[in-house]
Design a protein around this motif. Structure first.
Motif, PDB file in Angstrom:
ATOM      1  N   VAL A 161     104.682  53.140 104.730  1.00  0.00           N
ATOM      2  CA  VAL A 161     104.162  54.035 105.772  1.00  0.00           C
ATOM      3  C   VAL A 161     103.304  55.115 105.119  1.00  0.00           C
ATOM      4  CG1 VAL A 161     104.794  55.686 107.585  1.00  0.00           C
ATOM      5  CG2 VAL A 161     106.165  53.614 107.248  1.00  0.00           C
ATOM      6  N   PHE A 162     102.181  55.429 105.760  1.00  0.00           N
ATOM      7  CA  PHE A 162     101.270  56.474 105.287  1.00  0.00           C
ATOM      8  C   PHE A 162     101.304  57.615 106.292  1.00  0.00           C
ATOM      9  CE2 PHE A 162     100.085  52.313 103.921  1.00  0.00           C
ATOM     10  CZ  PHE A 162      99.920  52.476 102.564  1.00  0.00           C
ATOM     11  N   HIS A 163     101.792  58.763 105.838  1.00  0.00           N
ATOM     12  CA  HIS A 163     101.839  59.952 106.692  1.00  0.00           C
ATOM     13  C   HIS A 163     100.601  60.780 106.397  1.00  0.00           C
ATOM     14  CE1 HIS A 163     106.028  59.219 107.937  1.00  0.00           C
ATOM     15  NE2 HIS A 163     106.237  58.810 106.689  1.00  0.00           N
ATOM     16  N   CYS A 164      99.855  61.123 107.441  1.00  0.00           N
ATOM     17  CA  CYS A 164      98.555  61.776 107.267  1.00  0.00           C
ATOM     18  C   CYS A 164      98.610  63.262 107.597  1.00  0.00           C
ATOM     19  CB  CYS A 164      97.517  61.076 108.150  1.00  0.00           C
ATOM     20  SG  CYS A 164      97.409  59.300 107.829  1.00  0.00           S
ATOM     21  N   GLN A 177     100.393  63.070 115.386  1.00  0.00           N
ATOM     22  CA  GLN A 177     100.028  63.068 113.963  1.00  0.00           C
ATOM     23  C   GLN A 177      99.682  61.633 113.552  1.00  0.00           C
ATOM     24  OE1 GLN A 177     103.112  64.491 111.269  1.00  0.00           O
ATOM     25  NE2 GLN A 177     101.865  63.845 109.527  1.00  0.00           N
ATOM     26  N   TYR A 178      98.587  61.477 112.800  1.00  0.00           N
ATOM     27  CA  TYR A 178      98.169  60.128 112.419  1.00  0.00           C
ATOM     28  C   TYR A 178      99.126  59.555 111.383  1.00  0.00           C
ATOM     29  CZ  TYR A 178      94.703  56.375 112.429  1.00  0.00           C
ATOM     30  OH  TYR A 178      94.043  55.180 112.622  1.00  0.00           O
ATOM     31  N   TYR A 179      99.456  58.301 111.539  1.00  0.00           N
ATOM     32  CA  TYR A 179     100.243  57.587 110.523  1.00  0.00           C
ATOM     33  C   TYR A 179      99.907  56.116 110.646  1.00  0.00           C
ATOM     34  CZ  TYR A 179     103.631  55.723 113.941  1.00  0.00           C
ATOM     35  OH  TYR A 179     104.217  55.034 114.985  1.00  0.00           O
ATOM     36  N   PRO A 210      91.901  64.411 100.387  1.00  0.00           N
ATOM     37  CA  PRO A 210      91.494  63.947  99.060  1.00  0.00           C
ATOM     38  C   PRO A 210      91.867  62.493  98.767  1.00  0.00           C
ATOM     39  CG  PRO A 210      93.577  65.096  98.880  1.00  0.00           C
ATOM     40  CD  PRO A 210      93.190  65.129 100.341  1.00  0.00           C
ATOM     41  N   LEU A 211      92.587  61.848  99.717  1.00  0.00           N
ATOM     42  CA  LEU A 211      93.088  60.506  99.428  1.00  0.00           C
ATOM     43  C   LEU A 211      93.180  59.700 100.708  1.00  0.00           C
ATOM     44  CD1 LEU A 211      94.195  59.189  96.728  1.00  0.00           C
ATOM     45  CD2 LEU A 211      96.478  59.531  97.700  1.00  0.00           C
ATOM     46  N   ARG A 212      92.609  58.479 100.677  1.00  0.00           N
ATOM     47  CA  ARG A 212      92.708  57.627 101.866  1.00  0.00           C
ATOM     48  C   ARG A 212      92.983  56.186 101.442  1.00  0.00           C
ATOM     49  NH1 ARG A 212      87.666  56.206 104.312  1.00  0.00           N
ATOM     50  NH2 ARG A 212      88.829  55.227 105.967  1.00  0.00           N
ATOM     51  N   LEU A 213      93.618  55.483 102.359  1.00  0.00           N
ATOM     52  CA  LEU A 213      93.949  54.087 102.101  1.00  0.00           C
ATOM     53  C   LEU A 213      92.732  53.196 102.329  1.00  0.00           C
ATOM     54  CD1 LEU A 213      96.205  51.900 101.629  1.00  0.00           C
ATOM     55  CD2 LEU A 213      96.492  51.872 104.114  1.00  0.00           C
ATOM     56  N   ARG A 214      92.534  52.207 101.457  1.00  0.00           N
ATOM     57  CA  ARG A 214      91.639  51.079 101.708  1.00  0.00           C
ATOM     58  C   ARG A 214      92.518  49.833 101.685  1.00  0.00           C
ATOM     59  NH1 ARG A 214      87.584  51.964 104.380  1.00  0.00           N
ATOM     60  NH2 ARG A 214      87.069  49.816 103.892  1.00  0.00           N
ATOM     61  N   LYS A 225      93.491  57.910 106.583  1.00  0.00           N
ATOM     62  CA  LYS A 225      92.808  58.971 105.834  1.00  0.00           C
ATOM     63  C   LYS A 225      93.782  60.140 105.646  1.00  0.00           C
ATOM     64  CE  LYS A 225      89.197  59.412 108.781  1.00  0.00           C
ATOM     65  NZ  LYS A 225      87.783  59.693 109.203  1.00  0.00           N
ATOM     66  N   TYR A 226      93.410  61.124 104.797  1.00  0.00           N
ATOM     67  CA  TYR A 226      94.223  62.336 104.594  1.00  0.00           C
ATOM     68  C   TYR A 226      95.687  61.995 104.290  1.00  0.00           C
ATOM     69  CZ  TYR A 226      90.165  63.537 107.426  1.00  0.00           C
ATOM     70  OH  TYR A 226      88.892  63.614 107.942  1.00  0.00           O
ATOM     71  N   VAL A 227      95.910  61.019 103.375  1.00  0.00           N
ATOM     72  CA  VAL A 227      97.277  60.566 103.093  1.00  0.00           C
ATOM     73  C   VAL A 227      98.023  61.634 102.290  1.00  0.00           C
ATOM     74  CG1 VAL A 227      98.698  58.819 101.953  1.00  0.00           C
ATOM     75  CG2 VAL A 227      96.603  58.138 103.164  1.00  0.00           C
TER      76      VAL A 227
END
Ligand SMILES: Nc1nc2c(c(=O)[nH]1)N[C@H]1C(S)=C(S)[C@@H](COP(=O)(O)O)O[C@H]1N2
Ligand SMILES: [Mo]
Length: 258
Positions: A161-164, A177-179, A210-214, A225-227
């Motif tokens: 899971v990516f919490h943004c 909140q984006y996740y 500063p960090l986003r998933l590809r 984005k914004y991980v």
């Protein structure tokens, strides 16, 4: 919501496309008395499932520098106003730490310098948004698989899971909140990276600094984005509204494979 539901989901999707593939051979199969039986047999099923799994490990197409879009379109949140995010941004992300926790043996808290020291990958890929536009960009980032190996996934971990850091929709319960979440096949795919650079420069705020998933075998909304935090979980039913992601909670498919 169970894992098997999702497994079944993508297995069914795979079987549907496997079925489409054999449609061309349909005449031959139906003219052959054993044809239909073979399709339904355990051996046939296993082969199609194997093909599907191998297909999920295939690389997304990579492009040449000349193909890079001059104006890669930003979408969704492009300038988060969440106070915690603004505070980090105003200091040039010097205080940023990526938290890696959940079902891991060794929880991590990594600075951008530490993330840049991890095994990395650079790739020029096409981003496909479900809204119907595409842009080509060059991304450099830490390989998610290396990061997860460093933390050590526990046996019961099934999803990442990516919490943004951005709130895309104002809600009373915080579910705006984006996740996002992906399974371990995508998490360990060689092109799945946490990108800190875009087109040879620092990742811009509009694209998720500063960090986003590809996660190149998936549609745009899976590319968080914004991980701020990467969490290993056995299930995601307890997060947000339970469907595994901000847009999934609003009706999009959890599995958005391309
Ligand atoms: N945190 C966060 N991640 C997000 C979004 C968002 O609004 N917030 N939008 C998603 C969608 S729909 C797309 S198409 C891509 C857009 O990425 P880009 O801004 O780099 O084009 O980010 C995805 N990841
Ligand atoms: Mo999108």
């Amino acid at each position: 919501m169970t894992i098997s539901t999702h497994r079944r989901g993508w297995l069914q999707a795979g079987l549907a496309s496997a079925a489409a593939l054999v449609l061309g051979a349909c005449d031959r199969i139906t003219n052959n008395p054993k044809g239909i039986g073979f399709l339904a047999s355990a051996e046939g099923l296993t082969r199609r499932v194997q093909r599907l799994v191998i297909d999920r490990k295939a690389l997304a197409r990579e492009f040449k520098p000349a193909d890079i879009s001059p104006d890669f379109r930003p979408n969704g949140s492009i300038d988060p106003t969440d106070p915690d995010y603004v505070a980090l941004r105003d200091k040039g992300f010097a205080d940023y730490r990526l938290v890696v926790d959940g079902l891991v043996e060794r929880p991590l808290s990594l600075s951008l310098a530490e993330l840049r020291a991890l095994p990395s990958r650079t790739q020029i890929t096409r981003h496909d948004c479900v809204e119907g536009w595409s842009s080509i960009g060059k991304w450099t980032g830490a390989r998610l698989g290396s990061l997860l190996d460093q933390a050590g996934l526990k046996k019961n971990a099934r999803y990442i899971v990516f919490h943004c850091g951005d709130t895309l929709e104002q809600t009373l319960d915080g579910s705006g909140q984006y996740y996002e979440s992906i399974d371990l096949i995508d998490a360990y795919h060689p092109q799945t990276i946490l990108a800190y650079a875009m087109n040879d420069g620092a990742l811009p705020v509009a694209h998720g600094a500063p960090l986003r998933l590809r996660v190149e075998r998936q549609l745009g909304y899976k590319h968080a984005k914004y991980v701020m935090r990467v969490e290993a979980v056995a299930d995601y039913a307890h997060l947000g509204r339970g469907k595994g992601g901000f847009w999934e909670d609003r009706g999009y498919e959890w599995y958005a494979g391309i």
